[in-house]
Every structure is written in structure tokens, then in C-alpha cells.
Write an enzyme that holds these catalytic residues in place. Sequence first.
Site, PDB file in Angstrom:
ATOM      1  N   GLU A  31       0.819  -1.210   0.000  1.00 57.14           N
ATOM      2  CA  GLU A  31       0.000   0.000   0.000  1.00 57.14           C
ATOM      3  C   GLU A  31       0.862   1.274   0.000  1.00 57.14           C
ATOM      4  O   GLU A  31       0.683   2.166   0.828  1.00 57.14           O
ATOM      5  CB  GLU A  31      -0.945  -0.006   1.201  1.00 57.14           C
ATOM      6  CG  GLU A  31      -1.865  -1.222   1.221  1.00 57.14           C
ATOM      7  CD  GLU A  31      -2.800  -1.243   2.428  1.00 57.14           C
ATOM      8  OE1 GLU A  31      -2.568  -0.460   3.365  1.00 57.14           O
ATOM      9  OE2 GLU A  31      -3.762  -2.037   2.425  1.00 57.14           O
ATOM     10  N   GLU A 174      -5.928  -8.466   0.272  1.00 56.65           N
ATOM     11  CA  GLU A 174      -6.372  -8.578   1.660  1.00 56.65           C
ATOM     12  C   GLU A 174      -7.854  -8.250   1.726  1.00 56.65           C
ATOM     13  O   GLU A 174      -8.301  -7.254   1.142  1.00 56.65           O
ATOM     14  CB  GLU A 174      -5.620  -7.607   2.579  1.00 56.65           C
ATOM     15  CG  GLU A 174      -4.135  -7.839   2.722  1.00 56.65           C
ATOM     16  CD  GLU A 174      -3.478  -6.759   3.581  1.00 56.65           C
ATOM     17  OE1 GLU A 174      -4.216  -6.058   4.317  1.00 56.65           O
ATOM     18  OE2 GLU A 174      -2.258  -6.617   3.505  1.00 56.65           O
TER      19      GLU A 174
END
Length: 389
Positions: A31, A174
Amino acid sequence: MCCNLLCISEVSDVSLFSLLLDGRYVAVGNEPFLTSYSGQFQSYVIPALLNLQQSLAKANLAGYVKLVVPCNADAYESSLPSQGTYRPELTEIITQLLSFLSSNGSPFVVNIYPFLSLYGSTDFPQDYAFFDGSTHPVTDGPNVYGNAFDGNFDTLVAALNKLGYGQMPIVIGEVGWPTDGAISANLTAAKAFNQGLIYHVLSNKGTPLRPGAPPMDVYIFSLLDEGAKSTLPGNFERHWGIFSFDGQAKYPLNLGLGNKELKNAKNVEYLPSRWCVADATKDLSGVANHMRIACGVADCSTLNYGGSCNGIGAKGNISYAFNSYYQLQDQNAQSCDFDGLGMVTFLDPSVGDCRFLVGVTDTSSGFGPCPRRIMIWILMIWGLCVFLI
């Protein structure tokens, strides 16, 4: 299109790193485009990808192992899924990333967390976070969205399409639901979300913008809780696991395709059934420093607001902290002293949903203490082998 469902445990590190996922993907960074990072990692992404791609080519692995960059859903935005677009400051770097991924046959990896949307907004409809339909669906032209996952996914699809990559394969790096540490984080909600997600993905219905084409892979986050993880985003961050620390499933979960249920770890060797609690006969007014020490080592996040142990009272809080530390120290007698304020009991002090745990032995086939970095890789390998569908 059929997808694979996998379970993994995350490496809690905001720095750029390379991580091998089930032998097919190497994640470069985690991220890196988060708004909270203020762009500090953006300049490293493409050079890191190019360097690693050269290394894979030299090892004759470029055709098998694909490089990916997991992105958080805040990389794109819109009021409706069909209007999805990347944040303006990311357009150039994302276009470069998509060009690299497309040229090398890699998917776009995104992390989607409806729980965080619910946690972060009091106006977010709770039933929209799940998969049973919502009393507050989102209508986008001819398309109606009954759950946040599909709406988020199609926002990404629209953003990809606007940059000319509307057909790029998407992997969910995720997705999951925590079981503690917040009002909406509990076993019932986690089971409902993860089971709904599994059935939804395996139905192959896809989404309005990609009908019949669900994500090519989905990684459920996570295998086990992470008791040392930062709680800066919230106390729930330590409680995403579908298994407890001893390898026992927290709740039943049908993985589909032949009624594959979660399997508990076998032959787990627990420490003796004894607990460290506060001695009620002692003056506990000076216990604050002992609490800080205990909770600095052990995980006490369930004691905070929204946690399963939040309502057990002051003495209960002290006992929970003492016991958590005591179990991590393999029930060493000295670890329950706390200057005479602690005592060992053979009566389980658990109250309702607040469980006072008993640790496992170092030699157990469960999950006793071991170096964190080694533990991470063990969990990944074990999870990928056991839960691959």
C-alpha cells in the site's frame, strides 16, 4: 472464471519490501500510495519493480513469478462505482504501474476492507458491509449494489477503464473482518462477513461491471492474530485472525468446493491450567506501572472500548494484564509477582466473552513463542498449504 481463496498473515511493515506469495506473486511494497504516507514511497515503486524484474529474468523465473504492488482502496475514489477514478496526484505513477503490470502479465492487487468503512463512519449502513443484501443499496444507473465489496471492486474497475486497462485481472490481496477491538468487531460479524465473501466469490456471479468474472484470487486476511501489531489505526488491528494463537478455528467457516471446513491444529500442548490474577487482599492503587509493563509486552487491546474484555472492571483489567504477561513468560512464577500484587489461581477467571488465555508450550505443535520473522513465514506457508482451494 473461477478463483482461488487463500489465507495469509501480513508482514506489519510500512517500508518497501518483497514478499513471495504462494510462489506466483512477489509483492513490491505494501500500500505505498496511502494518503497518510504523503507520497514518500512513490518514487521507489517503479525502480524497485524494474530491478526485481531483471533479477527474475536472470533466474529464468519472469514467466512464472509475477511482480505486483498491493494498493489500498483509497488510491481511487468516486461517489458512484461507475465514476471511479484514481486520485489525481496518482494518475502518472498508476499509469506507469499499469503499463508495467500489463507488459509482464501481472494482475492489479488491491486490499478491500468494508469493515474500515463501517468503523470510520457512523453514517455507513451496517448491512451494506455484508453480503445478505442491504436496506440502503447504492443505485448507479442500471446497476444496484447491495454490498460494499462489489461497489468498491467496481470503482476500481471503472478507474482502470479510464486509464485504458479495463480488462486487467484483479487480485484481492487482503480482505477480512476482525473479531475484537471495536464495537463491530466480533466473532459473529467476522463469520458472517467471511462466509458471505466466500460464497459470493465462489458463486462466480461477479459484479455489475464484471459479470461472471470474480477476482482471480482472493486472500483472506488473516490466518492468526498479531499481538504485537500497531494499534494506531484501532485496537482491532491485532484481531484479524480466523484462528486463535493455538491454531484453533475461532468460528466455523465453510471454504466451499467439497465442504472444506477449517481444520484445527492437532496435539497442541498447553501450559497447566492456571492463571495469574490480582490479589484482591492487597492495595492495588499503585498498580499502574505494573500494568504498563505487562501491556507493553502482552496484548491488552481487548480491554479498551469495544473490546471483549472492556466491561470486566478495574480489578479484572489488572488481572487480565497480569495473566497475559504471565502466559507469555511460560507461567514463570516470578512473572506473576508484580511486587506482591499478583497471585496464581487454578480457577478460570474468564468472564462471558472475555477469555483469560492459557499459553502453549515451546514444543507444542501449536504456536508457542518463536522469533517473529520466522513465525510470519511459517504462518504463510502453513496457511497457503492448508487453505488453498
